[in-house]
Scaffold this motif. Structure first.
Motif, PDB file in Angstrom:
ATOM      1  N   VAL A  92      -6.693   4.616 -34.368  1.00  0.00           N
ATOM      2  CA  VAL A  92      -8.064   5.102 -34.559  1.00  0.00           C
ATOM      3  C   VAL A  92      -8.800   5.147 -33.225  1.00  0.00           C
ATOM      4  CG1 VAL A  92     -10.307   4.501 -35.556  1.00  0.00           C
ATOM      5  CG2 VAL A  92      -8.244   4.432 -36.977  1.00  0.00           C
ATOM      6  N   ALA A  93      -8.659   4.090 -32.422  1.00  0.00           N
ATOM      7  CA  ALA A  93      -9.332   4.069 -31.116  1.00  0.00           C
ATOM      8  C   ALA A  93      -8.808   5.176 -30.214  1.00  0.00           C
ATOM      9  CB  ALA A  93      -9.140   2.696 -30.460  1.00  0.00           C
ATOM     10  N   LEU A  94      -7.506   5.399 -30.227  1.00  0.00           N
ATOM     11  CA  LEU A  94      -6.938   6.476 -29.407  1.00  0.00           C
ATOM     12  C   LEU A  94      -7.398   7.842 -29.898  1.00  0.00           C
ATOM     13  CD1 LEU A  94      -3.290   5.147 -28.932  1.00  0.00           C
ATOM     14  CD2 LEU A  94      -5.119   5.201 -27.228  1.00  0.00           C
ATOM     15  N   ALA A  95      -7.447   8.020 -31.228  1.00  0.00           N
ATOM     16  CA  ALA A  95      -7.922   9.293 -31.769  1.00  0.00           C
ATOM     17  C   ALA A  95      -9.371   9.555 -31.364  1.00  0.00           C
ATOM     18  CB  ALA A  95      -7.785   9.296 -33.291  1.00  0.00           C
ATOM     19  N   GLY A  96     -10.184   8.517 -31.403  1.00  0.00           N
ATOM     20  CA  GLY A  96     -11.568   8.680 -30.964  1.00  0.00           C
ATOM     21  C   GLY A  96     -11.663   9.007 -29.496  1.00  0.00           C
ATOM     22  N   SER A  97     -10.787   8.404 -28.690  1.00  0.00           N
ATOM     23  CA  SER A  97     -10.798   8.680 -27.254  1.00  0.00           C
ATOM     24  C   SER A  97     -10.417  10.131 -26.981  1.00  0.00           C
ATOM     25  CB  SER A  97      -9.837   7.721 -26.542  1.00  0.00           C
ATOM     26  OG  SER A  97      -9.817   7.971 -25.157  1.00  0.00           O
ATOM     27  N   VAL A  98      -9.379  10.607 -27.685  1.00  0.00           N
ATOM     28  CA  VAL A  98      -8.968  12.005 -27.506  1.00  0.00           C
ATOM     29  C   VAL A  98     -10.048  12.954 -28.006  1.00  0.00           C
ATOM     30  CG1 VAL A  98      -7.269  13.739 -28.212  1.00  0.00           C
ATOM     31  CG2 VAL A  98      -6.518  11.421 -27.596  1.00  0.00           C
ATOM     32  N   PHE A  99     -10.656  12.635 -29.144  1.00  0.00           N
ATOM     33  CA  PHE A  99     -11.697  13.492 -29.723  1.00  0.00           C
ATOM     34  C   PHE A  99     -12.909  13.605 -28.800  1.00  0.00           C
ATOM     35  CE2 PHE A  99     -15.606  13.779 -32.277  1.00  0.00           C
ATOM     36  CZ  PHE A  99     -15.391  14.996 -32.903  1.00  0.00           C
ATOM     37  N   SER A 100     -13.183  12.544 -28.039  1.00  0.00           N
ATOM     38  CA  SER A 100     -14.387  12.537 -27.194  1.00  0.00           C
ATOM     39  C   SER A 100     -14.200  13.252 -25.870  1.00  0.00           C
ATOM     40  CB  SER A 100     -14.824  11.092 -26.930  1.00  0.00           C
ATOM     41  OG  SER A 100     -13.822  10.395 -26.191  1.00  0.00           O
ATOM     42  N   ILE A 101     -12.973  13.734 -25.607  1.00  0.00           N
ATOM     43  CA  ILE A 101     -12.753  14.462 -24.346  1.00  0.00           C
ATOM     44  C   ILE A 101     -13.626  15.720 -24.333  1.00  0.00           C
ATOM     45  CG2 ILE A 101     -11.059  15.753 -22.986  1.00  0.00           C
ATOM     46  CD1 ILE A 101      -8.923  13.877 -24.012  1.00  0.00           C
ATOM     47  N   GLY A 102     -14.379  15.898 -23.278  1.00  0.00           N
ATOM     48  CA  GLY A 102     -15.247  17.060 -23.150  1.00  0.00           C
ATOM     49  C   GLY A 102     -16.651  16.847 -23.655  1.00  0.00           C
ATOM     50  N   MET A 103     -16.957  15.670 -24.198  1.00  0.00           N
ATOM     51  CA  MET A 103     -18.329  15.411 -24.646  1.00  0.00           C
ATOM     52  C   MET A 103     -19.256  15.274 -23.458  1.00  0.00           C
ATOM     53  SD  MET A 103     -18.045  12.864 -27.936  1.00  0.00           S
ATOM     54  CE  MET A 103     -17.378  13.452 -29.485  1.00  0.00           C
ATOM     55  N   ALA A 104     -20.538  15.315 -23.772  1.00  0.00           N
ATOM     56  CA  ALA A 104     -21.541  15.284 -22.704  1.00  0.00           C
ATOM     57  C   ALA A 104     -21.460  13.986 -21.902  1.00  0.00           C
ATOM     58  CB  ALA A 104     -22.939  15.452 -23.312  1.00  0.00           C
ATOM     59  N   VAL A 105     -21.251  12.880 -22.601  1.00  0.00           N
ATOM     60  CA  VAL A 105     -21.125  11.580 -21.931  1.00  0.00           C
ATOM     61  C   VAL A 105     -19.642  11.341 -21.696  1.00  0.00           C
ATOM     62  CG1 VAL A 105     -21.662   9.117 -22.037  1.00  0.00           C
ATOM     63  CG2 VAL A 105     -23.188  10.781 -23.125  1.00  0.00           C
ATOM     64  N   ARG A 106     -19.167  11.581 -20.484  1.00  0.00           N
ATOM     65  CA  ARG A 106     -17.743  11.513 -20.194  1.00  0.00           C
ATOM     66  C   ARG A 106     -17.201  10.092 -20.289  1.00  0.00           C
ATOM     67  NH1 ARG A 106     -16.408  14.614 -14.764  1.00  0.00           N
ATOM     68  NH2 ARG A 106     -14.327  14.114 -15.581  1.00  0.00           N
ATOM     69  N   GLU A 107     -18.083   9.108 -20.092  1.00  0.00           N
ATOM     70  CA  GLU A 107     -17.634   7.714 -20.144  1.00  0.00           C
ATOM     71  C   GLU A 107     -17.180   7.303 -21.544  1.00  0.00           C
ATOM     72  OE1 GLU A 107     -20.370   8.770 -18.845  1.00  0.00           O
ATOM     73  OE2 GLU A 107     -20.291   8.261 -16.703  1.00  0.00           O
ATOM     74  N   THR A 108     -17.576   8.120 -22.562  1.00  0.00           N
ATOM     75  CA  THR A 108     -17.197   7.768 -23.928  1.00  0.00           C
ATOM     76  C   THR A 108     -15.687   7.706 -24.085  1.00  0.00           C
ATOM     77  OG1 THR A 108     -19.190   8.858 -24.745  1.00  0.00           O
ATOM     78  CG2 THR A 108     -17.467   8.387 -26.353  1.00  0.00           C
ATOM     79  N   THR A 109     -14.977   8.625 -23.473  1.00  0.00           N
ATOM     80  CA  THR A 109     -13.510   8.642 -23.568  1.00  0.00           C
ATOM     81  C   THR A 109     -12.909   7.349 -23.037  1.00  0.00           C
ATOM     82  OG1 THR A 109     -13.492  11.048 -23.319  1.00  0.00           O
ATOM     83  CG2 THR A 109     -11.430   9.878 -22.888  1.00  0.00           C
TER      84      THR A 109
END
Length: 390
Positions: A77-94
């Motif tokens: 789940v954590a990895l899926a969230g990290s991949v999903f957050s790629i390209g978001m406005a807040v890059r640190e989220t990944t």
């Protein structure tokens, strides 16, 4: 027996529920500050302002719920969230969500076997490798040091967790060895006391036999009394040997004490010594007092002695109650204090282990633990052989 204490309501709430409550509160606060946030949250158009916040909330809540029951799913789940957050406005989220996957790997390595923790770490590394291959296949220039650094954090998290697991296993092994040593020491002590009891009985038999041989011709009645005493002493000693000798080992050679083997008759002396130490011992007797088999009498006294010693040393109270209940075919001993209770009352040594072992050798029942209303209780029930109970 002591009542089982249920954990408090707050402790029964799953950790994931606390995490979810935290994120719901945070999102509600943002919505109250900016009412249009609700529209941003429910109308996803690919680049909403609060997408990193929402993704982090979902990943942390779901990951925490799964961590303790399905650690591999929590890492996924954590990895899926990290991949999903790629390209978001807040890059640190990944990176933050990947570090959450690291934390899940560390927890898994600390609490599960390597069959589970190694695949969890491998899943993180495989995700980084897949991301790198994907970027290379697209012909996109990217900094390879970022995936390498994240892979290093996975290795560090796994090593830390594995070290914690090994330390716990070592501590458990040491604790088990110490318990076995305490049991062995108690058995050796019982063996020495049994030796003294048998030596005392043989001494009585020898004296009575000598008296009988001297008066055999002139005083037949005295001879009969001597023989009856020899028979009674022999039966009691043999009964104690049958119950205990098979479970004991030979102890190291030590000079045998010259004092008689103690029993419940010595409780008065124990009360006096405890009073001198500042603890008043209230002894209560129930049932019809009678002569007990030497091994039962000795075990009951040692249990009371150890329990009272723990009260003096650890409970922080000024008094305790000792109840000796003579029943038809068993003897019940109960020691209760109103001190601090818990581990403090049990002491830092292995007195509880020794008492339990002593009662177990006599096929009795033993319990020790804090009371719900406070204080500590030690209780033992020792069976009395049928021939001695009559």
């Amino acid at each position: 027996m002591t009542a089982a204490l249920r954990p408090s309501l707050l402790r029964r709430v799953p950790p994931g529920a606390w995490v979810g409550a935290f994120w719901v509160t945070l999102i509600l606060v943002r919505m109250l500050q900016r009412p249009d946030e609700l529209r941003h949250l429910v109308q996803y158009n690919g680049n909403i302002e609060d997408a990193p916040l929402l993704a982090t909330a979902v990943v942390t809540t779901l990951g925490t719920l799964l961590l303790f029951r399905a650690p591999m799913a929590a890492v996924a789940v954590a990895l899926a969230g990290s991949v999903f957050s790629i390209g978001m406005a807040v890059r640190e989220t990944t990176f933050v969500l990947f570090l959450l996957a690291d934390a899940a790997v560390g927890h898994t390595a600390a609490t599960r076997s390597r069959r589970v923790s190694v695949p969890a770490a491998g899943l993180c590394v495989a995700t980084l490798a897949g991301y790198s291959v994907w970027q290379l296949a697209r012909g996109t220039f990217f900094n390879a040091s970022a995936p390498a650094g994240l892979a290093l954090t996975v290795a560090i998290a796994w090593l830390i967790g594995n070290t914690i697991r090994q330390d716990r296993a070592h501590a458990e092994t040491v604790r088990a060895q110490a318990t076995r040593q305490a049991i062995t020491a108690e058995r050796l002590r019982i063996a020495r006391e049994l030796h003294d009891m048998v030596a005392h009985a043989i001494g009585i038999i020898t004296i009575q036999a000598g008296v009988g041989s001297r008066v055999m011709d002139t005083q037949p009645a005295e001879t009969r009394k001597a023989l009856e005493a020899i028979e009674a002493t022999g039966r009691e000693t043999l009964a104690g040997l049958r119950r205990m000798l098979g479970a004991l080992r030979k102890g190291e050679e030590e000079p045998a004490p010259l004092d008689p083997v103690p029993g419940l008759a010595a409780l008065g002396h124990l009360v006096g010594r405890s009073a001198a130490a500042g603890v008043r011992v209230d002894v209560r007797r129930r049932g019809e007092g009678r002569e007990l088999p030497p091994d039962v009498d000795l075990a009951a006294f040692r249990i009371v002695q150890e329990a009272v010693t723990n009260v003096v040393r650890h409970s922080g109270t000024r008094g305790c109650t000792v109840t000796v209940d003579y029943r038809r075919d068993e003897l019940a001993v109960d020691v209760v204090d109103q001190g601090r209770g818990g581990a403090a009352a049990a002491g830092s040594g292995y007195g509880i282990v020794g008492m339990r072992e002593r009662v177990g050798l006599l096929h009795g029942e033993f319990s020790a633990g804090p009371l719900p209303e406070g204080g500590f209780r030690v209780a033992a029930v020792l069976p009395i052989p049928v021939e001695a109970a009559r």
